[in-house]
Scaffold this motif. Structure first.
Motif, PDB file in Angstrom:
ATOM      1  N   UNK A 187      13.141   8.576  -1.944  1.00 18.83           N
ATOM      2  CA  UNK A 187      12.714   8.725  -0.537  1.00 18.83           C
ATOM      3  C   UNK A 187      11.716   7.630  -0.144  1.00 18.83           C
ATOM      4  N   UNK A 188      10.832   7.292  -1.057  1.00 19.89           N
ATOM      5  CA  UNK A 188       9.840   6.238  -0.776  1.00 19.89           C
ATOM      6  C   UNK A 188      10.559   4.914  -0.505  1.00 19.89           C
ATOM      7  N   UNK A 189      11.561   4.624  -1.325  1.00 23.24           N
ATOM      8  CA  UNK A 189      12.308   3.370  -1.135  1.00 23.24           C
ATOM      9  C   UNK A 189      13.027   3.379   0.212  1.00 23.24           C
ATOM     10  N   UNK A 190      13.603   4.519   0.544  1.00 19.24           N
ATOM     11  CA  UNK A 190      14.316   4.613   1.824  1.00 19.24           C
ATOM     12  C   UNK A 190      13.326   4.438   2.985  1.00 19.24           C
ATOM     13  N   UNK A 191      12.152   5.073   2.852  1.00 20.60           N
ATOM     14  CA  UNK A 191      11.144   4.946   3.926  1.00 20.60           C
ATOM     15  C   UNK A 191      10.625   3.514   4.052  1.00 20.60           C
ATOM     16  N   UNK A 192      10.644   2.773   2.950  1.00 17.03           N
ATOM     17  CA  UNK A 192      10.198   1.366   3.009  1.00 17.03           C
ATOM     18  C   UNK A 192      11.326   0.467   3.491  1.00 17.03           C
ATOM     19  N   UNK A 193      12.419   1.080   3.954  1.00 17.99           N
ATOM     20  CA  UNK A 193      13.570   0.355   4.528  1.00 17.99           C
ATOM     21  C   UNK A 193      14.407  -0.437   3.527  1.00 17.99           C
ATOM     22  N   UNK A 194      14.360  -0.015   2.262  1.00 13.06           N
ATOM     23  CA  UNK A 194      15.213  -0.686   1.272  1.00 13.06           C
ATOM     24  C   UNK A 194      16.685  -0.361   1.522  1.00 13.06           C
TER      25      UNK A 194
ATOM     26  N   UNK B 149       1.280  10.373 -10.927  1.00  8.60           N
ATOM     27  CA  UNK B 149       0.066  11.040 -11.396  1.00  8.60           C
ATOM     28  C   UNK B 149       0.305  12.521 -11.705  1.00  8.60           C
ATOM     29  N   UNK B 150       1.408  13.073 -11.223  1.00  7.11           N
ATOM     30  CA  UNK B 150       1.697  14.491 -11.477  1.00  7.11           C
ATOM     31  C   UNK B 150       1.763  14.806 -12.962  1.00  7.11           C
ATOM     32  N   UNK B 151       2.657  14.115 -13.660  1.00  8.78           N
ATOM     33  CA  UNK B 151       2.992  14.502 -15.027  1.00  8.78           C
ATOM     34  C   UNK B 151       2.781  13.395 -16.055  1.00  8.78           C
ATOM     35  N   UNK B 152       2.839  12.149 -15.609  1.00  8.26           N
ATOM     36  CA  UNK B 152       2.779  11.041 -16.570  1.00  8.26           C
ATOM     37  C   UNK B 152       4.168  10.626 -17.014  1.00  8.26           C
ATOM     38  N   UNK B 153       5.158  11.354 -16.585  1.00  5.12           N
ATOM     39  CA  UNK B 153       6.551  10.942 -16.777  1.00  5.12           C
ATOM     40  C   UNK B 153       7.319  11.390 -15.541  1.00  5.12           C
ATOM     41  N   UNK B 154       8.565  10.947 -15.428  1.00  4.10           N
ATOM     42  CA  UNK B 154       9.338  11.268 -14.227  1.00  4.10           C
ATOM     43  C   UNK B 154      10.402  12.330 -14.512  1.00  4.10           C
ATOM     44  N   UNK B 155      10.359  13.428 -13.752  1.00  2.30           N
ATOM     45  CA  UNK B 155      11.454  14.406 -13.819  1.00  2.30           C
ATOM     46  C   UNK B 155      12.368  14.188 -12.613  1.00  2.30           C
ATOM     47  N   UNK B 156      13.406  14.993 -12.501  1.00  2.00           N
ATOM     48  CA  UNK B 156      14.406  14.776 -11.444  1.00  2.00           C
ATOM     49  C   UNK B 156      13.790  14.834 -10.036  1.00  2.00           C
ATOM     50  N   UNK B 157      12.909  15.806  -9.803  1.00  2.00           N
ATOM     51  CA  UNK B 157      12.283  15.910  -8.472  1.00  2.00           C
ATOM     52  C   UNK B 157      11.509  14.639  -8.139  1.00  2.00           C
ATOM     53  N   UNK B 158      10.829  14.121  -9.133  1.00  2.00           N
ATOM     54  CA  UNK B 158      10.015  12.921  -8.892  1.00  2.00           C
ATOM     55  C   UNK B 158      10.899  11.701  -8.624  1.00  2.00           C
ATOM     56  N   UNK B 159      12.032  11.649  -9.320  1.00  2.00           N
ATOM     57  CA  UNK B 159      12.961  10.536  -9.049  1.00  2.00           C
ATOM     58  C   UNK B 159      13.469  10.611  -7.609  1.00  2.00           C
ATOM     59  N   UNK B 160      13.742  11.834  -7.180  1.00  2.00           N
ATOM     60  CA  UNK B 160      14.217  11.987  -5.789  1.00  2.00           C
ATOM     61  C   UNK B 160      13.133  11.596  -4.793  1.00  2.00           C
ATOM     62  N   UNK B 161      11.897  11.948  -5.148  1.00  2.00           N
ATOM     63  CA  UNK B 161      10.775  11.567  -4.280  1.00  2.00           C
ATOM     64  C   UNK B 161      10.649  10.039  -4.209  1.00  2.00           C
ATOM     65  N   UNK B 162      10.826   9.421  -5.363  1.00  2.00           N
ATOM     66  CA  UNK B 162      10.749   7.956  -5.427  1.00  2.00           C
ATOM     67  C   UNK B 162      11.862   7.323  -4.580  1.00  2.00           C
TER      68      UNK B 162
ATOM     69  N   UNK C 138       0.841  -1.203   0.000  1.00  2.00           N
ATOM     70  CA  UNK C 138       0.000   0.000   0.000  1.00  2.00           C
ATOM     71  C   UNK C 138       0.872   1.247   0.000  1.00  2.00           C
ATOM     72  N   UNK C 139       1.898   1.226   0.839  1.00  6.28           N
ATOM     73  CA  UNK C 139       2.751   2.410   0.933  1.00  6.28           C
ATOM     74  C   UNK C 139       3.519   2.644  -0.370  1.00  6.28           C
ATOM     75  N   UNK C 140       4.197   1.601  -0.864  1.00  9.21           N
ATOM     76  CA  UNK C 140       5.068   1.780  -2.032  1.00  9.21           C
ATOM     77  C   UNK C 140       4.231   2.027  -3.293  1.00  9.21           C
ATOM     78  N   UNK C 141       3.198   1.214  -3.499  1.00  8.62           N
ATOM     79  CA  UNK C 141       2.381   1.357  -4.711  1.00  8.62           C
ATOM     80  C   UNK C 141       1.631   2.685  -4.726  1.00  8.62           C
ATOM     81  N   UNK C 142       1.026   3.019  -3.587  1.00  8.51           N
ATOM     82  CA  UNK C 142       0.274   4.282  -3.548  1.00  8.51           C
ATOM     83  C   UNK C 142       1.210   5.466  -3.753  1.00  8.51           C
ATOM     84  N   UNK C 143       2.403   5.391  -3.149  1.00  4.40           N
ATOM     85  CA  UNK C 143       3.348   6.501  -3.308  1.00  4.40           C
ATOM     86  C   UNK C 143       3.769   6.617  -4.764  1.00  4.40           C
ATOM     87  N   UNK C 144       4.049   5.466  -5.391  1.00  2.00           N
ATOM     88  CA  UNK C 144       4.465   5.496  -6.797  1.00  2.00           C
ATOM     89  C   UNK C 144       3.369   6.138  -7.643  1.00  2.00           C
TER      90      UNK C 144
END
Ligand SMILES: Nc1nc2c(ncn2[C@@H]2O[C@H](COP(=O)(O)OP(=O)(O)OP(=O)(O)O)[C@@H](O)[C@H]2O)c(=O)[nH]1
Ligand SMILES: [Mg+2]
Length: 311
Positions: free
Chosen positions: A42-49, A27-40, A16-22
Motif C-alpha cells: 500500500x505504501x508503494x501504491x500511495x507513493x505512485x509506484x 518496528x512492529x515485529x522486527x520481521x515481516x508477516x503477510x499483513x505487513x507485506x500488504x501494508x508495504x 520521508x513518506x516511504x522511509x518513515x512508513x517502512x
C-alpha cells in the motif's frame, strides 16, 4: 553537496513518506508477516509506484521469504531496493557525443518544465565548457520567447529566436545553421507544450524532426519527453501516449521534489519501457541531475543502519 545528498534532499517528501512508513511497519515485529507485506505494498501504491510495479516487488519479496524463511527487516529492505532497481535498470544517462553536433529536442505537454530544463541543461553543459546554443522553437507566446532568452542571459548562452507566431521549424532551421557555423557541441531546442491528441501540433513536431534530419543528418539527436512527476497517474498516461505519437529516446522527470509521489518514476518506466535520463529535483538551476538508479532508490529508503528495532 554529493549527488546522493542532492537526491535525498530533492526527494525529501517521498523519502520521508516511504522511509518513515517502512520503519513504522517494520518496528512492529522486527520481521515481516503477510499483513505487513500488504501494508508495504500500500505504501508503494500511495507513493505512485503504480499497481503493477508495487505488486511485482512485493510478490518477489513474498516468494523469497517462502523459499528461504528469511523475513527479517534487513532482508526485506534489501529485496525492496533490489526490486525497485530491477524495474528502473534500463536507465541511460544523457551523454554527448564528442566532435559532432548533439541536439536535444525538448517535448512534452504544457507546463511540465521543458523551458526550465532547457535552461538547466545549458547551465550544466556550459560548466563543462561545451559550446551550447538554444533555439526558441516555442513561438506561440511572447512570454515563451522571453523566458528562454532570460535563461540564455542567466547561463551566458546564445539563443536563436524569431518573432511570435513564426514557424518553429524555421527557428530550428536557423539554429542548426548557426550551430554549424559556430562549431556548436550542443543545440537544445525548446518547443511549445502540446497534447499528443492535437494532430496539428504533433504534425508541427514531425516537421521540426524532418528539418533536423535533413539539415543535420549526422547529428546525435535525442528527443526528450519532459514529464511532470507531480501529475501522478496522468504522468503515466501522458508518457505512454506521447511516446506512441512520436519517437522519443528518453525521459526527463521533473518536479520530483514536488510531492511524496516520486515513485511515479517506476510506474512511468514500467509503462513506457523508456529510460529516464535526468531528474529535476527543484527549481534552482543546479537542481537537474543525471538519473542514477542506485542513488534514486537508496534516496527513497532507509539506510540499513538506521532501521528501528521493535520495542
Ligand atoms: N519544484 C520544481 N519545479 C520545477 C521543476 N522543473 C520545472 N519547474 C517549474 O515548473 C514550472 C513550469 O516550467 P516551464 O519550464 O515553464 O514548463 P514548460 O514545459 O516550458 O511549459 P510550457 O512551455 O507552457 O509548456 C515553472 O514554475 C518551473 O519553475 C523541478 O524540477 N522542480
Ligand atoms: Mg516552455
Amino acid at each position: 553537496m554529493s549527488i546522493f545528498n542532492k537526491f535525498k534532499q530533492g526527494l525529501k517528501k517521498t523519502r520521508d513518506f516511504v522511509s518513515d512508513s517502512f520503519n513504522r511497519i517494520a518496528a512492529n515485529l522486527g520481521y515481516f508477516d503477510e499483513d505487513m507485506l500488504e501494508e508495504l505494498e500500500m505504501v508503494l501504491i500511495q507513493a505512485d509506484c503504480g499497481m503493477e510495479c508495487s505488486m511485482e516487488i512485493i510478490d518477489n519479496i513474498r516468494a523469497h521469504i517462502k523459499k528461504t524463511g528469511d523475513a527479517s527487516t534487513e532482508t526485506v529492505l534489501e529485496l525492496l531496493k533490489e526490486g525497485m532497481k530491477n524495474i528502473l535498470k534500463d536507465v541511460k544517462p544523457l551523454t554527448l557525443e564528442p566532435n559532432k553536433l548533439n541536439i536535444l529536442l525538448m517535448v512534452g505537454v504544457n507546463g511540465t518544465g521543458k523551458t526550465t530544463t532547457t535552461g538547466k541543461l545549458a547551465w550544466l553543459y556550459q560548466k563543462q565548457n561545451k559550446r551550447v546554443l538554444l533555439a526558441a522553437a516555442d513561438t506561440f507566446r511572447a512570454a515563451a520567447i522571453e523566458q528562454i532568452n532570460v535563461w540564455g542571459e542567466r547561463t551566458n548562452t546564445a539563443v536563436i529566436s524569431h518573432k511570435i507566431g513564426s514557424d518553429p521549424s524555421a527557428v530550428v532551421y536557423d539554429a542548426i545553421d548557426a550551430a554549424k557555423a559556430r562549431n556548436t557541441d550542443l543545440l537544445i531546442i525548446d518547443t511549445a507544450g502540446r497534447l499528443h491528441t492535437k494532430q496539428n501540433l504533433m504534425d508541427e513536431l514531425s516537421k521540426i524532426k524532418r528539418i533536423i534530419s535533413r539539415e543535420a543528418p549526422d547529428a546525435n539527436l535525442e528527443t526528450l519527453l519532459v514529464i511532470d512527476a507531480t501529475t501522478g497517474q496522468n504522468a503515466i498516461v501522458q508518457a505512454q501516449q506521447f511516446s506512441k505519437a512520436t519517437d522519443v529516446s528518453g525521459l526527463i522527470m521533473t518536479k520530483l521534489d514536488g510531492n511524496a509521489k516520486g515513485g511515479v518514476a517506476l510506474a512511468v518506466v514500467k509503462a513506457t519501457g523508456l529510460p529516464i535520463k535526468m531528474a529535476g529535483l527543484g527549481e534552482k538551476v543546479e537542481d537537474l541531475q543525471n538519473f542514477d538508479v542506485d542513488i534514486f532508490v537508496e534516496s527513497l529508503l532507509p539506510d540499513p543502519e538506521t532501521l528501528k528495532k521493535p520495542e
